[in-house]
Design a protein around this motif. Sequence first.
Motif, mmCIF file in Angstrom:
data_model
loop_
_atom_site.group_PDB
_atom_site.id
_atom_site.type_symbol
_atom_site.label_atom_id
_atom_site.label_comp_id
_atom_site.label_asym_id
_atom_site.label_seq_id
_atom_site.Cartn_x
_atom_site.Cartn_y
_atom_site.Cartn_z
ATOM 1 N N LYS A 60 0.860 -1.187 0.000
ATOM 2 C CA LYS A 60 0.000 0.000 0.000
ATOM 3 C C LYS A 60 0.894 1.234 0.000
ATOM 4 O O LYS A 60 1.804 1.345 0.817
ATOM 5 C CB LYS A 60 -0.918 0.021 1.225
ATOM 6 C CG LYS A 60 -1.834 1.249 1.257
ATOM 7 C CD LYS A 60 -2.863 1.164 2.386
ATOM 8 C CE LYS A 60 -2.238 1.387 3.734
ATOM 9 N NZ LYS A 60 -3.237 1.511 4.821
ATOM 10 N N VAL A 64 -11.221 9.682 -9.830
ATOM 11 C CA VAL A 64 -10.912 8.341 -10.353
ATOM 12 C C VAL A 64 -11.760 8.002 -11.574
ATOM 13 O O VAL A 64 -11.319 7.258 -12.450
ATOM 14 C CB VAL A 64 -11.114 7.279 -9.248
ATOM 15 C CG1 VAL A 64 -10.837 5.880 -9.781
ATOM 16 C CG2 VAL A 64 -10.205 7.554 -8.065
ATOM 17 N N LYS A 83 -1.595 -0.649 -14.564
ATOM 18 C CA LYS A 83 -2.635 -1.675 -14.679
ATOM 19 C C LYS A 83 -2.230 -2.759 -15.669
ATOM 20 O O LYS A 83 -2.439 -3.953 -15.437
ATOM 21 C CB LYS A 83 -3.959 -1.026 -15.085
ATOM 22 C CG LYS A 83 -4.616 -0.233 -13.955
ATOM 23 C CD LYS A 83 -5.993 0.246 -14.334
ATOM 24 C CE LYS A 83 -6.714 0.835 -13.133
ATOM 25 N NZ LYS A 83 -7.045 -0.169 -12.097
ATOM 26 N N ASP A 90 -2.983 -7.843 -8.906
ATOM 27 C CA ASP A 90 -4.124 -6.912 -8.847
ATOM 28 C C ASP A 90 -3.623 -5.568 -8.339
ATOM 29 O O ASP A 90 -2.852 -5.517 -7.371
ATOM 30 C CB ASP A 90 -5.208 -7.453 -7.914
ATOM 31 C CG ASP A 90 -6.390 -6.493 -7.813
ATOM 32 O OD1 ASP A 90 -7.115 -6.348 -8.817
ATOM 33 O OD2 ASP A 90 -6.578 -5.892 -6.745
ATOM 34 N N GLN A 120 -5.055 -1.467 -7.571
ATOM 35 C CA GLN A 120 -6.162 -0.523 -7.492
ATOM 36 C C GLN A 120 -5.614 0.861 -7.159
ATOM 37 O O GLN A 120 -4.727 0.999 -6.313
ATOM 38 C CB GLN A 120 -7.161 -0.930 -6.405
ATOM 39 C CG GLN A 120 -7.846 -2.261 -6.643
ATOM 40 C CD GLN A 120 -8.789 -2.631 -5.510
ATOM 41 O OE1 GLN A 120 -9.363 -1.764 -4.856
ATOM 42 N NE2 GLN A 120 -8.927 -3.916 -5.258
ATOM 43 N N ASN A 157 -6.959 4.357 -5.762
ATOM 44 C CA ASN A 157 -8.076 5.046 -5.118
ATOM 45 C C ASN A 157 -7.672 6.494 -4.848
ATOM 46 O O ASN A 157 -6.573 6.749 -4.348
ATOM 47 C CB ASN A 157 -8.447 4.369 -3.794
ATOM 48 C CG ASN A 157 -8.807 2.906 -3.989
ATOM 49 O OD1 ASN A 157 -9.537 2.558 -4.918
ATOM 50 N ND2 ASN A 157 -8.291 2.041 -3.130
#
Length: 253
Positions: A200, A210, A225, A234, A236, A238
């Motif tokens: 993170k 976003v 990505k 994976d 993400q 945010n």
Amino acid sequence: MDEKEVQSFLIIFSVIAFALALTLILLFIFFQKRKNKLLGEQQEAENRFREEIIETQIEIKEDTLRNVSWELHDNIGQLLTLSKIQMQNAKDNPEAIDEAIETLGESLNELRSLSKLINPDTLTNLTLVEALHLEIERFNRLRYLETSLECSASYFAIDSKIEIIIFRMLQEFFTNTIKHSKASKLSVYVNYTGKTLTIKAEDNGVGFDVSKMESFQGIGLSNMKNRAKLIHADIQINSIEGSGTQLLFTYKI
């Protein structure tokens, strides 16, 4: 069984045998084509992975050269200039000589740290966590923003080529933070649990919408990505306007 029945039986048997043989041939052709297709896709994926590794290594080298340029100008250059000024002032203030010596010593330490980035084998010989430590230390030396790195005590080995791709994705996020976010803080958390690596990274910058992420291709979000997809990970992103940006990365071995 008379002759006609025998002939009928032979005809039916021949038809059934022919149908079975034709079915087997068609099944063989079908599975052979499918096998060739899978092998082709596998080869294509391997070629794409190799090309991505080469491209990633080139990008890291280019980014490293930019980092070296910034550090020489913004950090070491300023230290040497300060040392020069201190030496000039030493004519009237002998105590300034000690200050100049201390500044020169700091410059030498910065050059030693910088030499790690210049060495082309550095990333190859470092683990992901070690490479991240170097990157975070550089940000703190340059005082771009306040940065921190926390890592779990547990650890498991990952293919070095995959680690290079993961590092590059994080490097892109860091670059975006410095260039676009106007953040004052950047925090990174690396956690190895079982067979899952979770990372993170978050800043306290201006953030962005976003829902408009597709329009941000120029800052590397689409690259992140695509690279995550390539290594079956994976990722993400945010973000909320005015509340910073967060990257969540998950990879399972």
